[in-house]
Design an enzyme around this catalytic site. Structure first.
Site, PDB file in Angstrom:
ATOM      1  CG  ASP A   1      -1.966  -1.155   1.152  1.00  0.00           C
ATOM      2  OD1 ASP A   1      -1.904  -1.977   0.223  1.00  0.00           O
ATOM      3  OD2 ASP A   1      -2.800  -1.245   2.071  1.00  0.00           O
TER       4      ASP A   1
ATOM      5  CE  LYS B   1      -3.951  -4.477   1.149  1.00  0.00           C
ATOM      6  NZ  LYS B   1      -4.685  -3.398   1.857  1.00  0.00           N
TER       7      LYS B   1
ATOM      8  CB  CYS C   1      -2.020  -3.053   5.145  1.00  0.00           C
ATOM      9  SG  CYS C   1      -3.748  -2.514   5.002  1.00  0.00           S
TER      10      CYS C   1
HETATM   11  C1  VGL Z   1      -4.579   0.540   5.703  1.00  0.00           C
HETATM   12  C2  VGL Z   1      -6.202   1.342   7.111  1.00  0.00           C
HETATM   13  C3  VGL Z   1      -7.142   1.259   6.117  1.00  0.00           C
HETATM   14  C4  VGL Z   1      -3.150   0.156   5.501  1.00  0.00           C
HETATM   15  C5  VGL Z   1      -5.517   0.432   4.698  1.00  0.00           C
HETATM   16  O1  VGL Z   1      -2.690   0.119   4.335  1.00  0.00           O
HETATM   17  O2  VGL Z   1      -2.462  -0.116   6.508  1.00  0.00           O
HETATM   18  N1  VGL Z   1      -4.933   0.976   6.906  1.00  0.00           N
HETATM   19  N2  VGL Z   1      -6.784   0.796   4.909  1.00  0.00           N
END
Ligand code: VGL
Ligand code: ZN
Length: 200
Positions: free
Chosen positions: A8, A106, A151
């Site tokens: 991410d 995702k 994540c």
């Molecule tokens: C994430 C919160 C919501 C992350 C993704 O990438 O850690 N955290 N969506």
């Protein structure tokens, strides 16, 4: 086979983004430099529909960072982030995303969040990453990216439970740290045999 799994590394998790993680952009250059050392590079991309159930805006009377009970258990609510095809969902512009063998999206199911690159937050719905890794003979994973305590943490724990050898480069991750979530995450990862290191 040893793969680099970049979690991410997207605009919304970097300074100026909707769910900015402090220092999120500082890891991008070193991650690019690390890619050449791996036999495979895989990137994940948080990829939510605009009405995603993890967004506080979807719940009347709820604010970001509060918790709600979903069908699958407790879910932290977030500011709207990583909306499909938005600039916030794009990879950081300096990330060498063109070097990825696989980009795994995702969090696209409206009713379930997905922190882990392996299983959604119901802990049952598979993303398909396990099958991809096994098909390619990948047995070791080095994780980098955002955010350490969400994540990266969920992905590392699932990978360890599935039997992969897992290393988390803590120097190439940054945390959200909602009231101690980073310390808990580090303890849980270590208890599952995940190796935390700040050195290549
Ligand atoms: C994430 C919160 C919501 C992350 C993704 O990438 O850690 N955290 N969506
Ligand atoms: Zn998300």
């Amino acid at each position: 086979m040893h793969a680099l799994l970049g979690i991410d590394i997207q605009n919304d998790f970097c300074p100026g983004g909707a769910l900015a993680v402090a220092g999120g952009d500082a890891i991008v250059g070193p991650i690019n430099a690390l890619m050449a050392q791996f036999e495979a590079v895989i990137l994940t991309q948080d990829w939510h529909p605009a009405d995603h159930s993890s967004f506080a805006s979807h719940h009347i009377g709820k604010a970001p960072f509060e918790t709600v009970d979903m069908a699958y258990g407790a879910q932290t609510l977030w500011p709207d982030h990583c909306v499909q095809a938005s600039q916030g969902a794009a990879f950081h512009p300096m990330l060498a995303a063109e070097r990825a063998d696989l980009i795994l999206r995702k969090g696209f199911r409206p009713a379930i969040d997905s922190y882990s690159a392996f299983f959604e937050n119901d802990r049952k719905t598979a993303t398909g990453l396990e099958g991809y890794l096994r098909s390619r003979g990948i047995t070791e994973l080095t994780l980098v990216g955002l955010a350490t305590d969400y994540c990266v943490n969920y992905s590392a724990q699932d990978a360890a439970k599935l039997g992969f050898r897992v290393i988390v480069r803590t120097d190439l991750c940054r945390a959200i740290d909602l009231g101690g979530t980073l310390a808990v995450a580090e303890r849980e990862m270590q208890s599952l045999g995940v190796m935390l290191t700040s050195e290549g």
